[in-house]
Design an enzyme around this catalytic site. Structure first.
Site, PDB file in Angstrom:
ATOM      1  N   THR A  71       0.595  -0.694   0.036  1.00 57.54           N
ATOM      2  CA  THR A  71      -0.001  -0.073  -0.558  1.00 57.54           C
ATOM      3  C   THR A  71       1.499   1.563   0.386  1.00 57.54           C
ATOM      4  O   THR A  71       0.480   2.031  -0.705  1.00 57.54           O
ATOM      5  CB  THR A  71      -1.030   0.059   1.106  1.00 57.54           C
ATOM      6  OG1 THR A  71      -1.474  -1.471   1.470  1.00 57.54           O
ATOM      7  CG2 THR A  71      -2.083   1.607   1.409  1.00 57.54           C
ATOM      8  N   GLN A 182       0.042 -10.577  -5.968  1.00 57.33           N
ATOM      9  CA  GLN A 182      -0.051 -12.152  -5.962  1.00 57.33           C
ATOM     10  C   GLN A 182       0.190 -12.644  -6.666  1.00 57.33           C
ATOM     11  O   GLN A 182       0.120 -14.100  -7.074  1.00 57.33           O
ATOM     12  CB  GLN A 182      -1.573 -11.622  -6.065  1.00 57.33           C
ATOM     13  CG  GLN A 182      -2.339 -11.455  -4.722  1.00 57.33           C
ATOM     14  CD  GLN A 182      -2.456 -12.024  -3.950  1.00 57.33           C
ATOM     15  OE1 GLN A 182      -2.399 -13.017  -3.912  1.00 57.33           O
ATOM     16  NE2 GLN A 182      -3.372 -11.267  -2.927  1.00 57.33           N
ATOM     17  N   HIS A 204       4.242 -10.278   3.120  1.00 56.29           N
ATOM     18  CA  HIS A 204       3.447 -10.948   3.680  1.00 56.29           C
ATOM     19  C   HIS A 204       2.300 -11.619   2.931  1.00 56.29           C
ATOM     20  O   HIS A 204       2.046 -13.007   2.974  1.00 56.29           O
ATOM     21  CB  HIS A 204       1.981 -10.002   5.039  1.00 56.29           C
ATOM     22  CG  HIS A 204       1.230  -9.561   4.755  1.00 56.29           C
ATOM     23  ND1 HIS A 204      -0.540 -10.440   4.416  1.00 56.29           N
ATOM     24  CD2 HIS A 204       1.706  -8.183   3.715  1.00 56.29           C
ATOM     25  CE1 HIS A 204      -0.839  -8.966   4.012  1.00 56.29           C
ATOM     26  NE2 HIS A 204       0.129  -7.799   3.343  1.00 56.29           N
ATOM     27  N   THR A 241      14.339   4.949   9.688  1.00 53.48           N
ATOM     28  CA  THR A 241      15.117   3.757   9.750  1.00 53.48           C
ATOM     29  C   THR A 241      14.733   2.576   9.045  1.00 53.48           C
ATOM     30  O   THR A 241      12.924   2.682   9.525  1.00 53.48           O
ATOM     31  CB  THR A 241      15.405   3.495  11.509  1.00 53.48           C
ATOM     32  OG1 THR A 241      16.079   5.022  11.594  1.00 53.48           O
ATOM     33  CG2 THR A 241      16.834   2.271  11.364  1.00 53.48           C
ATOM     34  N   CYS A 329     -12.430  -6.400   4.279  1.00 55.87           N
ATOM     35  CA  CYS A 329     -12.377  -4.980   4.469  1.00 55.87           C
ATOM     36  C   CYS A 329     -12.003  -5.166   5.128  1.00 55.87           C
ATOM     37  O   CYS A 329     -11.714  -5.838   6.176  1.00 55.87           O
ATOM     38  CB  CYS A 329     -13.853  -5.073   3.689  1.00 55.87           C
ATOM     39  SG  CYS A 329     -14.644  -4.470   2.606  1.00 55.87           S
TER      40      CYS A 329
HETATM   41  N1  PLP Z   1      -2.267  -5.490  -3.944  1.00 59.31           N
HETATM   42  C1  PLP Z   1      -2.875  -6.347  -4.018  1.00 59.31           C
HETATM   43  C2  PLP Z   1      -2.921  -6.855  -5.315  1.00 59.31           C
HETATM   44  C3  PLP Z   1      -2.896  -7.136  -2.760  1.00 59.31           C
HETATM   45  O1  PLP Z   1      -3.839  -8.682  -2.750  1.00 59.31           O
HETATM   46  C4  PLP Z   1      -2.512  -6.218  -1.544  1.00 59.31           C
HETATM   47  C5  PLP Z   1      -3.101  -6.903  -0.182  1.00 59.31           C
HETATM   48  O2  PLP Z   1      -4.021  -7.050   0.033  1.00 59.31           O
HETATM   49  C6  PLP Z   1      -2.157  -5.391  -1.320  1.00 59.31           C
HETATM   50  C7  PLP Z   1      -1.920  -4.343  -2.831  1.00 59.31           C
HETATM   51  C8  PLP Z   1      -1.875  -4.017   0.005  1.00 59.31           C
HETATM   52  O3  PLP Z   1      -0.606  -5.086   0.677  1.00 59.31           O
HETATM   53  P1  PLP Z   1      -0.239  -4.454   1.566  1.00 59.31           P
HETATM   54  O4  PLP Z   1      -0.905  -4.962   2.594  1.00 59.31           O
HETATM   55  O5  PLP Z   1       1.590  -4.547   1.974  1.00 59.31           O
HETATM   56  O6  PLP Z   1      -0.250  -3.284   2.380  1.00 59.31           O
END
Ligand code: PLP
Length: 386
Positions: A71, A182, A204, A241, A329
Site C-alpha cells: 500500500t 499476488q 506477507h 530507519t 475489508c
Molecule cells: N495489492 C494486492 C493485489 C493485494 O492483494 C494486497 C493485499 O491485500 C495489496 C496490494 C496491499 O498489500 P499490503 O498489505 O502489503 O499493503
C-alpha cells in the site's frame, strides 16, 4: 476443532525460515545507517535482503526501495510529481484498471479528477481496446499518462495481459505501474520482460512478515517524489530507519518463492483443479470465475446461486475453514466484490475465494469439499422450504 486455512491471498502463514531470519535480526544491535561495526552488520543484512528481493523480479538491487508494504509502495509511485534526474516531470493522469486492489485503485496521491478507471471484459481481462482509446485522448499538455494494471488479480487469480498493455503504454509514451503482489512466487515475474516501469511487492503474501514491501523500478533516473521525507534513507526515496528484521524475513520469503517455483505451482494447480472438479460434481450450477482464462495456480473464486457470500463465509468458518468473500475489508465486513461488478456479474450474490499455498495439501481439499457438500445440501433444503 481442526482449522483449514484456505486464505493465502489475504496473507500467507509465516514461513519458518522467515521467522528464523526475523528473530535473528531482532537480536542484532545497531542502526543500519550507523558507521560502526554494529550498524555495518545491519546494513549488510538490509543490502542482502535487497539483492534477494531484486532477484525475485529480475531487477537490479539498486532499484529496490523498501517500504512498509504494498500500500505504501502504491502511494509512493502513484503521483503526478516525478523527477527525471533533477528535472521535475509531470504525470498528468492515471489510468487504473477497475479490478485493482484498493491500494492502487484509490489512485495514491493523484487528485480524484485525474484518475480514470479502465474497464475489464466479462472474462475479467483489462480491456486493451478501451485503454488504447483513452490514451489516444490523453491531454499530453497535462503531463505523461500513467497506467496501473495488476499482474494477477487477488480475488479471481486472473492473469492480466500486461505485455499487451505495456505495448499500448509505450506507443503513447506513458509509464506503467504493475502490482505484482499476488503474482510473485506463483508465476515467473521479470520487470524487464513485462516492460513495466515499476513493480509493487508485498512480503506477507509470500510467507514473510506483514508490514514490509517494496517499490521496484526499472531504472534510477525517473523516480517519484518521496512520500515519506526525513533522514534520507533508501537514497532519499523513503526516509525512516529501515526495519531490518522485517526485511530479513521478506528476503527469506523471496528466496523460498523463487526456489522450485514450477514444481510447487504444478502441485498447487493439481489441488485447485481437484477442488474445482469436486465443487462441480456437488453443484452443477457453481460458477467458477476465470476458469477459461489464465489464472495463477492457487486461486478459485466461485459463486453459488442461492448462497450469499457472507452466509457462505460464515458457514465455512463455523466448520473450521478459513476462506474469504473476495477481498477482506478493513472493517471485517464482507463488502461487495468490485471485481465481479467490473466483470458485469450480479454482485448481490457475491463470490467466495479459496486460495491455496505451499503448505496446502489433499486433506485441505477434502475437508473443504466435505463442507461444500453440506453447504450445498442446506441450500437445497432452504430452496425446498421456500
Ligand atoms: N495489492 C494486492 C493485489 C493485494 O492483494 C494486497 C493485499 O491485500 C495489496 C496490494 C496491499 O498489500 P499490503 O498489505 O502489503 O499493503
Amino acid at each position: 476443532m481442526q482449522r483449514t486455512y484456505l486464505d493465502w491471498n489475504a496473507t500467507a502463514p509465516l514461513l519458518p525460515a522467515a521467522r528464523e531470519a526475523v528473530v535473528a535480526a531482532l537480536d542484532m544491535v545497531g542502526n543500519p545507517s550507523s558507521v560502526h561495526g554494529e550498524g555495518r552488520a545491519l546494513r549488510m543484512l538490509v543490502e542482502a535482503a535487497r539483492r534477494d528481493v531484486a532477484a525475485l523480479v529480475g531487477a537490479a538491487p539498486a532499484h529496490v526501495i523498501f517500504t512498509s508494504g504494498a500500500t505504501e509502495a502504491a502511494n509512493l509511485v502513484l503521483t503526478a510529481d516525478y523527477r527525471m534526474g533533477r528535472t521535475p516531470l509531470a504525470v498528468g493522469h492515471l489510468y487504473v484498471s477497475q479490478i485493482e486492489h484498493p491500494a492502487v485503485r484509490e489512485g495514491g496521491r493523484f487528485a480524484r479528477e485525474n484518475v480514470t478507471a479502465v474497464p475489464v471484459t466479462r472474462a475479467g481481462l483489462v480491456d486493451a481496446g478501451i485503454l488504447e482509446t483513452l490514451l489516444q485522448g490523453h491531454d499530453k499538455a497535462s503531463g505523461l499518462p500513467m497506467v496501473a494494471v495488476m499482474l494477477a488479480n487477488n480475488e479471481t487469480g486472473i492473469v492480466q495481459p500486461v505485455k499487451a498493455v505495456a505495448e499500448i503504454v509505450r506507443r503513447h509514451g506513458g509509464l506503467l505501474v504493475v502490482d505484482a503482489v499476488q503474482a510473485v512466487g506463483r508465476m515467473p515475474v521479470d520487470i524487464g520482460a513485462l516492460d513495466a516501469d515499476f513493480l509493487i511487492l508485498s512480503s506477507h503474501k509470500l510467507g514473510g512478515p506483514k508490514g514490509a514491501g517494496a517499490l521496484v523500478s526499472r531504472g534510477e533516473v525517473l523516480m517519484p517524489a518521496p512520500l515519506v521525507r526525513g533522514g534520507g534513507q533508501e537514497k532519499g526515496h523513503r526516509s525512516g530507519t529501515e526495519n531490518p528484521a522485517a526485511l530479513a524475513g521478506f528476503a527469506a520469503a523471496a528466496r523460498a518463492a523463487s526456489a522450485g517455483m514450477a514444481e510447487r505451482n504444478a502441485r498447487i494447480a493439481g489441488l485447485r483443479d481437484a477442488l474445482e472438479a469436486g465443487m462441480r460434481a456437488a453443484a452443477g450450477d457453481v460458477l467458477i470465475h476465470g476458469a477459461d482464462v489464465e489464472r495463477i495456480a492457487n486461486t478459485s473464486f466461485f459463486s453459488l446461486p442461492g448462497l450469499k457470500s457472507e452466509t457462505g463465509q460464515i458457514a465455512f468458518d463455523l466448520e473450521g475453514i478459513a476462506l474469504s468473500a473476495g477481498s477482506a475489508c478493513s472493517s471485517g465486513k464482507v463488502g461487495q466484490s468490485h471485481v465481479l461488478a467490473a466483470m458485469g456479474f450480479d454482485t448481490a450474490l457475491g463470490g467466495l475465494r479459496v486460495s491455496l499455498g505451499p503448505g496446502s495439501g489433499e486433506g485441505d481439499v477434502e475437508r473443504f469439499l466435505a463442507t461444500f457438500a453440506r453447504v450445498v445440501s442446506r441450500r437445497r433444503m432452504a430452496e425446498t422450504a421456500a
